[in-house]
Scaffold this motif. Structure first.
Motif, PDB file in Angstrom:
ATOM      1  N   UNK A 122      40.870  44.439  70.834  1.00 27.16           N
ATOM      2  CA  UNK A 122      39.778  43.658  70.237  1.00 27.16           C
ATOM      3  C   UNK A 122      39.646  42.345  71.009  1.00 27.16           C
ATOM      4  N   UNK A 123      38.958  42.364  72.154  1.00 22.59           N
ATOM      5  CA  UNK A 123      38.869  41.156  72.984  1.00 22.59           C
ATOM      6  C   UNK A 123      38.224  39.985  72.239  1.00 22.59           C
ATOM      7  N   UNK A 124      38.757  38.825  72.516  1.00 11.85           N
ATOM      8  CA  UNK A 124      38.184  37.603  71.942  1.00 11.85           C
ATOM      9  C   UNK A 124      36.807  37.366  72.563  1.00 11.85           C
ATOM     10  N   UNK A 125      35.944  36.784  71.804  1.00 11.78           N
ATOM     11  CA  UNK A 125      34.603  36.420  72.278  1.00 11.78           C
ATOM     12  C   UNK A 125      34.397  34.938  71.992  1.00 11.78           C
ATOM     13  N   UNK A 126      33.925  34.217  72.992  1.00 14.57           N
ATOM     14  CA  UNK A 126      33.613  32.811  72.771  1.00 14.57           C
ATOM     15  C   UNK A 126      32.413  32.720  71.841  1.00 14.57           C
ATOM     16  N   UNK A 127      32.502  31.837  70.888  1.00 16.99           N
ATOM     17  CA  UNK A 127      31.383  31.611  69.971  1.00 16.99           C
ATOM     18  C   UNK A 127      30.247  30.920  70.729  1.00 16.99           C
ATOM     19  N   UNK A 128      29.039  30.958  70.182  1.00 17.00           N
ATOM     20  CA  UNK A 128      27.942  30.204  70.815  1.00 17.00           C
ATOM     21  C   UNK A 128      28.286  28.717  70.957  1.00 17.00           C
ATOM     22  N   UNK A 129      29.012  28.160  69.991  1.00 15.96           N
ATOM     23  CA  UNK A 129      29.396  26.742  70.061  1.00 15.96           C
ATOM     24  C   UNK A 129      30.327  26.487  71.250  1.00 15.96           C
ATOM     25  N   UNK A 130      31.314  27.349  71.465  1.00 19.07           N
ATOM     26  CA  UNK A 130      32.227  27.187  72.598  1.00 19.07           C
ATOM     27  C   UNK A 130      31.458  27.346  73.910  1.00 19.07           C
ATOM     28  N   UNK A 131      30.563  28.316  73.982  1.00 12.67           N
ATOM     29  CA  UNK A 131      29.763  28.487  75.208  1.00 12.67           C
ATOM     30  C   UNK A 131      28.924  27.245  75.481  1.00 12.67           C
ATOM     31  N   UNK A 132      28.342  26.653  74.446  1.00 11.47           N
ATOM     32  CA  UNK A 132      27.565  25.423  74.614  1.00 11.47           C
ATOM     33  C   UNK A 132      28.466  24.277  75.065  1.00 11.47           C
ATOM     34  N   UNK A 133      29.612  24.119  74.430  1.00  9.05           N
ATOM     35  CA  UNK A 133      30.536  23.054  74.831  1.00  9.05           C
ATOM     36  C   UNK A 133      30.960  23.217  76.280  1.00  9.05           C
ATOM     37  N   UNK A 134      31.240  24.437  76.684  1.00 15.37           N
ATOM     38  CA  UNK A 134      31.664  24.686  78.069  1.00 15.37           C
ATOM     39  C   UNK A 134      30.523  24.406  79.048  1.00 15.37           C
ATOM     40  N   UNK A 135      29.284  24.623  78.632  1.00 16.89           N
ATOM     41  CA  UNK A 135      28.138  24.336  79.496  1.00 16.89           C
ATOM     42  C   UNK A 135      27.911  22.826  79.621  1.00 16.89           C
ATOM     43  N   UNK A 136      28.127  22.102  78.532  1.00 17.13           N
ATOM     44  CA  UNK A 136      27.885  20.658  78.513  1.00 17.13           C
ATOM     45  C   UNK A 136      29.047  19.893  79.134  1.00 17.13           C
TER      46      UNK A 136
END
Length: 165
Positions: free
Chosen positions: A141-155
């Motif tokens: 069951x691979x972990x998935x980055x939440x939309x919030x984590x993806x946004x933080x990583x982009x910013x």
């Protein structure tokens, strides 16, 4: 605050323990490559210092193949420790656990609940995926980055090539 993440993995505890022994060293299969590198000033052992990103810590306890404890350095935005350990549940099943027990200070009082908590949890989930993949060849069951984590990583991009200061 206490932040606990764990994964039961269908492999002997010795297989997970060998991964733990290589943490922050040559052949490290645990630390996720998509995050700032974990660097220590010497091989994993009590007294080794380093960290990742701007977090600095010291290895205060190390039991090869079983457990490592890192205590945050004086003046760090976190006061406390984090640990990674493994324990056998059966001959072919073990658990890998990461726990963070810390008190945020200064700007981290605001940064932890808004950003650091979420990115920390994503990093540890990626580390647990790496452990499972390394000893079983797959991640159930691979972990998935939440939309919030993806946004933080982009910013807030993560520098991957340079050692932590």
């Amino acid at each position: 605050m206490i932040n606990l993440q764990r994964r039961i993995i269908h492999a002997p505890v010795t297989a997970l323990g060998s991964l733990l022994e290589r943490l922050a060293g040559p052949g490290d299969l645990l630390w996720p490559v998509d995050w700032e590198p974990l660097r220590l000033d010497r091989p994993l052992s009590a007294g080794a210092t380093g960290g990742h990103g701007t977090l600095r810590y010291t290895v205060t306890s190390y039991q090869p193949g079983l457990r490592v404890r890192f205590e945050f350095a004086a003046g760090s935005p976190l006061e406390g420790f984090h640990e990674l350990w493994v324990r056998a549940l059966a001959p072919d099943r073990a658990e890998m656990v990461h726990i963070l027990v810390a008190r945020p200070r200064g700007a981290m009082l605001l940064f932890w609940p808004l950003a650091a908590r979420w990115t920390h949890q994503a990093l540890v989930a990626d580390l647990l995926d790496n452990a499972e993949r390394a000893v079983t060849g797959r991640v159930r069951h691979p972990a998935r980055w939440s939309p919030w984590v993806r946004l933080l990583r982009a910013v807030i991009p993560v520098p991957l090539a340079e050692p932590a200061p």
